[in-house]
Design a protein around this motif. Structure first.
Motif, short mmCIF file in Angstrom:
data_model
loop_
_atom_site.label_atom_id
_atom_site.label_comp_id
_atom_site.label_asym_id
_atom_site.label_seq_id
_atom_site.Cartn_x
_atom_site.Cartn_y
_atom_site.Cartn_z
N THR A 69 11.52 9.30 10.25
CA THR A 69 12.11 9.42 11.38
C THR A 69 11.88 8.26 12.49
O THR A 69 12.39 8.16 13.39
N SER A 70 11.17 7.28 12.03
CA SER A 70 10.68 6.23 12.92
C SER A 70 11.49 5.07 13.21
O SER A 70 11.31 4.41 14.06
N PHE A 71 12.80 4.90 12.17
CA PHE A 71 13.77 4.00 12.35
C PHE A 71 15.01 4.82 12.47
O PHE A 71 15.56 5.79 11.78
N TYR A 72 15.62 4.18 13.48
CA TYR A 72 17.03 4.53 13.87
C TYR A 72 18.17 3.50 13.52
O TYR A 72 17.84 2.59 13.72
N CYS A 73 19.30 4.03 12.75
CA CYS A 73 20.15 2.96 12.62
C CYS A 73 21.64 3.52 12.48
O CYS A 73 21.80 4.77 12.00
N GLU A 74 22.60 3.15 13.29
CA GLU A 74 23.93 3.41 13.37
C GLU A 74 24.86 2.06 13.22
O GLU A 74 24.26 1.08 12.74
N ASP A 75 26.03 2.34 13.15
CA ASP A 75 26.91 1.14 12.59
C ASP A 75 26.50 -0.20 13.38
O ASP A 75 26.41 -1.20 12.47
N ASP A 76 26.38 -0.38 14.59
CA ASP A 76 26.17 -1.61 15.16
C ASP A 76 24.90 -1.70 15.85
O ASP A 76 24.73 -3.00 16.56
#
Length: 106
Positions: free
Chosen positions: A40-47
């Motif tokens: 869970t150390s990396f968060y990614c959403e569309d932009d």
């Protein structure tokens, strides 16, 4: 050219093309730090993306620059535009016209 890249490619799509799976909720192990183990150390959403372990984030171009091009944003723009088939002719012709206008004023 930059806005066209951002319109055509999201951060999760970019990671998916590189074989990196982002779980629902936008979390995954950081692809930017070797040896990272926290899922869970990396968060990614569309932009947008954010790496909690290195306290860095940005858009899809920043992600490509960090992941593949040693932080070189211009190389990331060139390679993603080539990969996506985005032509820079309009930008190039506008740039030439702007330079010509500056020369004429001089």
């Amino acid at each position: 050219m930059i806005s066209k890249i951002k319109q055509r490619l999201t951060c999760p799509e970019y990671l998916s093309r590189r074989g990196i799976h982002v779980k629902s909720g936008g979390r995954c192990i950081s692809p930017l730090r070797s040896g990272a183990k926290n899922p869970t150390s990396f968060y990614c959403e569309d932009d947008y993306w954010y790496d909690f372990g290195s306290a860095t984030g940005g858009d899809v171009l920043d992600l490509a620059a960090h992941l593949e091009f040693d932080g070189d944003l211009s190389r990331a723009v060139r390679e993603l535009s080539r990969e996506l088939g985005i032509q820079g002719e309009v930008v190039k012709s506008q740039w030439k016209a702007d330079i010509q206008n500056l020369c004429n004023r001089t």
